[in-house]
Design an enzyme around this catalytic site. Structure first.
Site, PDB file in Angstrom:
ATOM      1  N   PHE A 107       0.686 -21.915 -12.762  1.00 15.73           N
ATOM      2  CA  PHE A 107       0.570 -21.287 -11.442  1.00 15.73           C
ATOM      3  C   PHE A 107      -0.773 -21.524 -10.773  1.00 15.73           C
ATOM      4  O   PHE A 107      -0.892 -21.469  -9.548  1.00 15.73           O
ATOM      5  CB  PHE A 107       0.857 -19.787 -11.549  1.00 15.73           C
ATOM      6  CG  PHE A 107      -0.287 -18.938 -12.027  1.00 15.73           C
ATOM      7  CD1 PHE A 107      -1.044 -18.198 -11.133  1.00 15.73           C
ATOM      8  CD2 PHE A 107      -0.594 -18.840 -13.387  1.00 15.73           C
ATOM      9  CE1 PHE A 107      -2.092 -17.390 -11.572  1.00 15.73           C
ATOM     10  CE2 PHE A 107      -1.621 -18.043 -13.827  1.00 15.73           C
ATOM     11  CZ  PHE A 107      -2.377 -17.317 -12.921  1.00 15.73           C
ATOM     12  N   LYS A 108      -1.799 -21.829 -11.564  1.00 14.64           N
ATOM     13  CA  LYS A 108      -3.117 -22.047 -10.981  1.00 14.64           C
ATOM     14  C   LYS A 108      -3.125 -23.229 -10.007  1.00 14.64           C
ATOM     15  O   LYS A 108      -3.986 -23.321  -9.134  1.00 14.64           O
ATOM     16  CB  LYS A 108      -4.150 -22.287 -12.085  1.00 14.64           C
ATOM     17  CG  LYS A 108      -4.190 -21.210 -13.179  1.00 14.64           C
ATOM     18  CD  LYS A 108      -4.696 -19.893 -12.666  1.00 14.64           C
ATOM     19  CE  LYS A 108      -4.676 -18.813 -13.743  1.00 14.64           C
ATOM     20  NZ  LYS A 108      -5.665 -18.968 -14.782  1.00 14.64           N
ATOM     21  N   ASP A 109      -2.148 -24.138 -10.142  1.00 15.67           N
ATOM     22  CA  ASP A 109      -2.092 -25.291  -9.250  1.00 15.67           C
ATOM     23  C   ASP A 109      -1.919 -24.892  -7.787  1.00 15.67           C
ATOM     24  O   ASP A 109      -2.390 -25.601  -6.893  1.00 15.67           O
ATOM     25  CB  ASP A 109      -0.925 -26.203  -9.639  1.00 15.67           C
ATOM     26  CG  ASP A 109      -1.177 -26.971 -10.923  1.00 15.67           C
ATOM     27  OD1 ASP A 109      -2.333 -27.340 -11.176  1.00 15.67           O
ATOM     28  OD2 ASP A 109      -0.215 -27.196 -11.674  1.00 15.67           O
ATOM     29  N   THR A 142      -6.566 -22.282 -15.831  1.00 17.68           N
ATOM     30  CA  THR A 142      -7.495 -22.538 -14.727  1.00 17.68           C
ATOM     31  C   THR A 142      -8.294 -23.818 -14.964  1.00 17.68           C
ATOM     32  O   THR A 142      -8.519 -24.607 -14.041  1.00 17.68           O
ATOM     33  CB  THR A 142      -8.461 -21.350 -14.542  1.00 17.68           C
ATOM     34  OG1 THR A 142      -7.729 -20.223 -14.073  1.00 17.68           O
ATOM     35  CG2 THR A 142      -9.551 -21.671 -13.523  1.00 17.68           C
TER      36      THR A 142
END
Length: 484
Positions: A107-109, A142
């Site tokens: 999800f950090k993308d 991250t």
């Protein structure tokens, strides 16, 4: 528009300055009142993902014009493997928001594909000529997303610290094989909290020079947090468009939570007008947030567990500071006192009035590794959907509150199950090979779920980063990178 530090109203910055600095000089986090920046749900419902991104960012970062933002958004989200960017999938009784379709399968993308453009844009707006050194501590996801985003970006370099033996083998492999002339990766002997505290101390101790300055890619940076608001709006809009809800019907979100950034983005979305009923804060065995949201006591003096959901193996949740500030009506003095107590004695207690206000929005729960495995197995056998361990934690906590939740519930799926293939394979009752890539192959053969290309390619990439340092060596490590 000005941002101010959560610890001092007089410590202010423009939106561009807040993005470029990452953290306030006093150690506080830059913040504005999202409730003062409302979005019209009816208008948002007419937008695609890129349009929603523009609307959110123009509100929160008005230094950036729509004309600046549009090419940034197009470039950032052109790297995803689906036009939906963050598709919503119906699985059993829940809607799973898949946040792992970016270049690093986590999800950090969603934020870290965009942050490099925001930082270079801030440098242009501020006529900043110094090299910006991006400093990041990671509990797993991250680090790779930041490395990928900032790789060979002009006028920047990036330093990523991760806890040695504290991330999955695939996560580590993603980082240590990262190409780029401006990237540095170092394992730290300690856990994530040690690395994160070390980074905070570096921001306080290491001063900018004429040649170089520091910024952050962690969610302490408002430029990292702001893009995460987008997918909450997109999930709601998808439910509306598919007839699952009407546009005024509130939605619940269950969020696997470690550093409190992802769930805080959901709170920002609610403050800005998104119809949200409850935000479920889902923790693993490191359940410091569960205790806080239940009792108002935050106490990091507890055993630290290495779990099957390592991105959540955190005892000091940095973004909780922003929630305390907002929920208290901007009481910077109180926030400062609590952060000093946490740093000094290891715990703090908030009052009942503030706690009850927070509890009106936030539910909580925790899930140990046994329950995580059981959830992965149950959902696969019943629904033929493969959860990663972090998503399984969020699913399990949604189940814990199922009887009291009203309306539709969205479970945030924060990573591809193949990033944690050994844990997922074990949960399905299979013997796990010693090699993580063999585990990926076996999991694919068993389930038929494709391995994402960026993960499948990892096995053939050379290891480029070998540094392993003590926490006490982190500051000097960064100074050397600033001088280089």
């Amino acid at each position: 528009m000005q941002y101010n530090s959560t610890r001092n109203h007089k410590q202010t910055a423009s939106p561009a300055e807040a993005v470029l600095r990452g953290i306030a000089p006093d150690g506080g986090l830059y913040l504005c009142d999202p409730a003062a920046l409302p979005l019209d749900p009816a208008e948002m419902l007419q937008k695609d993902f890129a349009g929603m991104a523009e609307a959110v960012l123009v509100r929160l970062l008005p230094d950036y014009t729509p004309e600046m933002l549009r090419p940034m958004i197009a470039a950032a989200y052109g790297k995803f493997d689906t036009a939906d960017i963050t598709p919503l999938v119906m699985v059993g009784d829940y809607h799973v928001l898949e946040l792992f379709h970016g270049p690093t399968c986590a999800f950090k993308d969603v934020a870290l594909s965009l942050l490099p453009y925001l930082i270079t844009g801030a440098k242009q707006l501020l006529n900043d000529k110094a090299k910006t050194v991006i400093l990041t501590a990671t509990s797993g996801d991250t680090g790779k997303a930041a490395l990928e985003g900032f790789c060979d970006v002009t006028s920047t370099s990036i330093v990523v610290f991760y806890p040695k033996d504290g991330v999955s083998k695939i996560q580590e492999r993603q980082m240590v094989t990262q190409r780029g002339k401006n990237v540095s990766v170092a394992a730290v002997r300690g856990n994530f909290d040690d690395a994160q505290t070390g980074v905070k101390h570096i921001f306080a101790e290491v001063k900018p020079t004429e040649k170089a300055e520091l910024s952050s890619a962690n969610s302490i940076n408002i430029g990292r947090l702001a893009p995460q608001i987008i997918y909450y709006w997109y999930a709601w809009a998808t439910l509306c468009r598919t007839g699952k809800i009407n546009p005024t019907e509130p939605v619940n979100f269950s969020v696997p939570t470690g550093n409190f950034g992802d769930i805080l983005a959901g709170y920002f979305a609610k403050c800005m007008g998104l119809p949200v009923d409850k935000l479920l804060c889902a923790s693993n065995a490191n359940n410091v947030l569960t205790e806080f949201l239940t009792t108002g006591r935050y106490d990091r003096r507890r055993p630290f567990y290495k779990t099957s959901s390592p991105s959540m193996d955190i005892l000091v949740s940095s973004n909780l500071e922003r929630l305390l500030y907002l929920a208290s009506g901007g009481d910077a003095k109180m926030v400062t006192e609590k952060m000093q107590e946490l740093d000094g004695q290891g715990w703090y207690q908030i009052g009942d009035t503030l706690l009850k206000k927070i509890q009106k929005v936030f539910l909580c729960g925790c899930c140990d590794d046994t329950m995580t495995s059981e959830t992965i197995k149950t959902v696969w056998e019943r629904d033929k959907y493969l959860l990663d361990p972090h998503t399984a934690v969020a699913w399990a906590v949604a189940e814990q509150h199922k009887a009291v939740l009203c309306g539709q519930t969205v479970v945030l799926s924060t990573a591809s199950p193949y990033k944690f293939a050994p844990a997922v394979l074990a949960a399905l009752g299979q013997k796990v090979p010693d090699d993580a890539f063999a585990a990926m192959a076996k999991l694919q053969a068993l389930t038929g779920v494709p391995v994402p290309t960026p993960l499948a390619e990892l096995q053939t990439l050379p290891v480029l980063h070998h540094d392993c340092i003590e926490v006490s060596e982190m500051a000097d490590y960064v100074r050397r990178k600033m001088e280089g």
